[in-house]
Design an enzyme around this catalytic site. Structure first.
Site, mmCIF file in Angstrom:
data_model
loop_
_atom_site.group_PDB
_atom_site.id
_atom_site.type_symbol
_atom_site.label_atom_id
_atom_site.label_comp_id
_atom_site.label_asym_id
_atom_site.label_seq_id
_atom_site.Cartn_x
_atom_site.Cartn_y
_atom_site.Cartn_z
ATOM 1 N N VAL A 47 79.560 -23.569 46.373
ATOM 2 C CA VAL A 47 78.321 -23.979 45.706
ATOM 3 C C VAL A 47 77.183 -23.984 46.722
ATOM 4 O O VAL A 47 77.237 -24.687 47.719
ATOM 5 C CB VAL A 47 78.442 -25.380 45.075
ATOM 6 C CG1 VAL A 47 77.251 -25.641 44.170
ATOM 7 C CG2 VAL A 47 79.741 -25.524 44.311
ATOM 8 N N SER A 48 76.179 -23.187 46.452
ATOM 9 C CA SER A 48 75.054 -23.065 47.382
ATOM 10 C C SER A 48 73.817 -23.763 46.827
ATOM 11 O O SER A 48 73.525 -23.672 45.625
ATOM 12 C CB SER A 48 74.734 -21.588 47.589
ATOM 13 O OG SER A 48 73.515 -21.465 48.293
ATOM 14 N N PRO A 49 73.049 -24.422 47.702
ATOM 15 C CA PRO A 49 71.793 -25.023 47.263
ATOM 16 C C PRO A 49 70.671 -23.973 47.229
ATOM 17 O O PRO A 49 69.552 -24.283 46.851
ATOM 18 C CB PRO A 49 71.520 -26.065 48.350
ATOM 19 C CG PRO A 49 72.098 -25.451 49.587
ATOM 20 C CD PRO A 49 73.315 -24.670 49.138
#
Ligand code: NAG
Ligand code: NAG
Ligand code: NAG
Length: 568
Positions: A353-355
């Site tokens: 999960v990337s911001p």
């Protein structure tokens, strides 16, 4: 390149959750009693050396600390049943927890409190910021880029954890805990959506999104003072700050924690003055500097350094005032004695999960990267994910922090479901190198750890060097030769890891000492209907367990929602 291979949380969490369910069945069939907990919170600085130390996360040898964006903290809670068991959870503004840090902390807690706090009931977790000093772990793989162990990094984290627990211990007072959860949609995206598509369609159809969007929050309410803090768990990487950033930072979660603590403090002041005029959100506080990923705006470095230097050090300052119970009489005029609000934003199943929610683009052409391999013209070094404040990574950090902060406030304000029931814990050392794992109707086995060729390609949050590519299931002859200088994997290991080609056979390398862990502690804390599973080095699987409440079905899939990606 990033320290954690993709798919990492998937398999681990799957293994852990199987073990964990069994443990639950066997041991947590306790009777339900009405809750009357003792709760205590603490917070202490763990910033560490702000110059000349390699930063943990991107495994980029050139990413050396040279100042502070904002300081790092350890935030702890203790929950105890009067005359019963107790659990401790510590959230670090650090890339991850570390077994050697835990061992030292436990040693000190045993010296201070006897058998009250041990490896059994103390869980320590990191927020996965990629902007904290490294060198505090004991395995070679994690300290290669910091050129070995860094005493200063280690000491400050051990001290800070110990002090935050001491504070929480001294603050223990009767109180209640409330839980709430909800979806936060715009603070994390899947950084390898093509890999997610490798999951069977049937499995994917069970989920609304290709990452877990749920935030779960617990709110601590002191019988006398009212709300004294909150901890929440939400999955998004601490990679809003880039691999070229050199300022120590808690990244988006560290920022969110500060926003929420400031918000509460300000709110208290506002309520106290009976004024509606103050700004509700404190999110404008962290100053901005421009990203150095984009060369044209990499100016004013000196100015940025001055801004960074203008931050006052808070080292050695406890967040909570110590005061005697007698002094803490209920008196709204004596707010100075009120325990300070502690709010932690904890990491959970953030595997991929990337911001950097705008997607990944080539820095030369500005076009989207190759979908399947995250490359630009065949090169991974050019492909970077963009945060919502692009090209300003400080602004991206603030925005992703702000989004988590706002969701947390919403959950906090509406938390009404009270935690009730036993406080308990389970702890075991598990050898992860040879575990059986059920996969559908099959039983498969884990192998000793190994890093694939694709690992070295990093991710779109922090691409690696050289010619590695994501999704590589072949490898190449040159790097195989280099690899063989270190260790040639035997046929059994090659077969076990197949189809992933082995770049570094870390699980079987032990010169000068172990490169990667085989045995890991697995920890479960339970507070009433809430269960926290923690494997140091990873995140936590966080589930609201419902055998008692029937609130929602327990779903082990939660823990490996992101995907299993075979080739890395
Ligand atoms: C309050 O917020 C507004 C708009 O968000 C901003 O323009 C103003 O400067 C803020 N005031 C203070 C005192 O921070
Ligand atoms: C990605 O790979 C898949 C499977 O190999 C292929 O079907 C698809 O066309 C590729 N997509 C792109 C955009 O290259
Ligand atoms: C872990 O398990 C592997 C495979 O069964 C074994 O070879 C290894 O010795 C074990 N490690 C330890 C430290 O016991």
């Amino acid at each position: 390149m990033e320290i954690f291979p993709r798919g990492y949380s998937g398999i681990w969490l799957q293994i852990a959750s199987v073990w964990f369910l069994v443990a639950l069945m066997q041991n947590f069939r306790g009777s339900l009693s009405t809750s009357n907990y003792l709760i205590g919170l603490g917070s202490y600085d763990i910033t560490g050396p702000a110059a000349d130390v390699n930063m943990m996360g991107y495994a980029n040898t050139e990413q050396i600390a040279s100042g502070v964006h904002f300081r790092l903290r350890a935030r702890a809670f203790i929950v105890a049943e009067p005359q019963g068991s107790r659990v401790v959870y510590v959230n670090l503004d650090a890339c991850m927890a570390s077994q050697i840090v835990t061992i030292k902390v436990i040693e000190r807690l045993k010296a201070r409190y006897g058998g009250l706090y041990t490896e059994q009931n103390v869980a320590i977790s990191g927020i996965h910021t990629h902007a904290g000093p490294g060198g505090y772990l004991q395995y070679v793989v994690y300290i290669v880029t910091s050129l070995g162990f860094v005493r200063q990094s280690f000491d400050v984290i051990v001290d800070g954890i110990e002090k935050s627990i001491i504070q929480a211990h001294e603050n223990l007072r009767p109180g209640s805990i409330f839980v709430n959860n909800g979806e936060l949609l715009d603070a994390g995206v899947n950084r390898s959506p093509s890999s997610y598509l490798n999951n069977p369609a049937e499995e994917r159809s069970k989920y609304k999104y290709d990452v877990d969007k749920e935030m779960t929050l617990i709110k601590f309410v002191d019988d006398e003072w009212g709300a004294v803090g909150s901890f929440n768990w939400f999955a998004t990487h601490g990679t809003s700050m880039s691999r070229t950033n050199s300022l120590i930072s808690g990244d988006n979660k560290g920022a969110a924690a500060r926003f929420m603590e400031d918000w509460f403090e300000k709110k208290g002041r506002v309520e106290n003055l009976d004024s509606q005029h103050a700004n509700k959100s404190g999110t404008a506080k962290i100053p901005r500097r421009v990203s150095s990923i984009v060369p044209s705006i990499n100016e004013n470095r000196n100015e940025a350094m001055e801004v960074a230097a203008s931050f006052k050090s808070s080292q050695g300052q406890p967040a909570t005032r110590f005061s005697s119970v007698a002094k803490r009489v209920r008196n709204s005029l004596r707010l100075a004695d009120r325990p300070q609000f502690v709010s932690a934003f904890c990491q959970t199943n953030c595997g991929d999960v990337s911001p950097n929610v705008l997607g990944a683009f080539c820095i030369d052409t500005g076009l989207p990267c190759d979908f399947n391999q995250s490359t630009c013209n065949g090169k991974n070094e050019q492909c970077y994910g963009r945060g919502p404040g692009y090209p300003d990574e400080f602004e991206s950090t603030r925005i992703i922090g702000d989004r988590q902060f706002k969701k947390a406030v919403e959950l906090f304000n509406k938390a009404t479901e009270q935690l009730k029931g036993k406080v308990g814990y389970r702890h075991a050392y598990v050898n992860f190198s040879n575990l059986e794992v059920a996969q559908g109707n099959d039983v498969v086995k884990t192998c000793p750890a190994a890093m694939g060729f694709a690992f070295a390609a990093g991710t779109t949050d922090g691409p690696g060097a050289f010619d590695f590519k994501q999704g590589d299931d072949k490898g190449n002859a040159f790097w195989r030769l280099v690899r063989d200088f270190l260790k040639t994997p035997n046929q059994e290991q090659v077969n076990c890891q197949r189809p992933k080609p082995i770049l570094l056979d870390t699980g079987e390398m032990d010169k000068p000492y172990a490169w990667a862990p085989a045995i890991l502690p697995v920890q479960i804390l339970r507070i009433g209907q809430l269960v926290i599973l923690s494997v140091p080095g990873g995140g936590n699987i966080f589930v609201v367990f419902s055998f008692f409440l029937q609130r929602k079905a327990f779903d082990t899939n939660k823990s490996y929602i992101q995907r299993w990606h075979l080739v890395q």
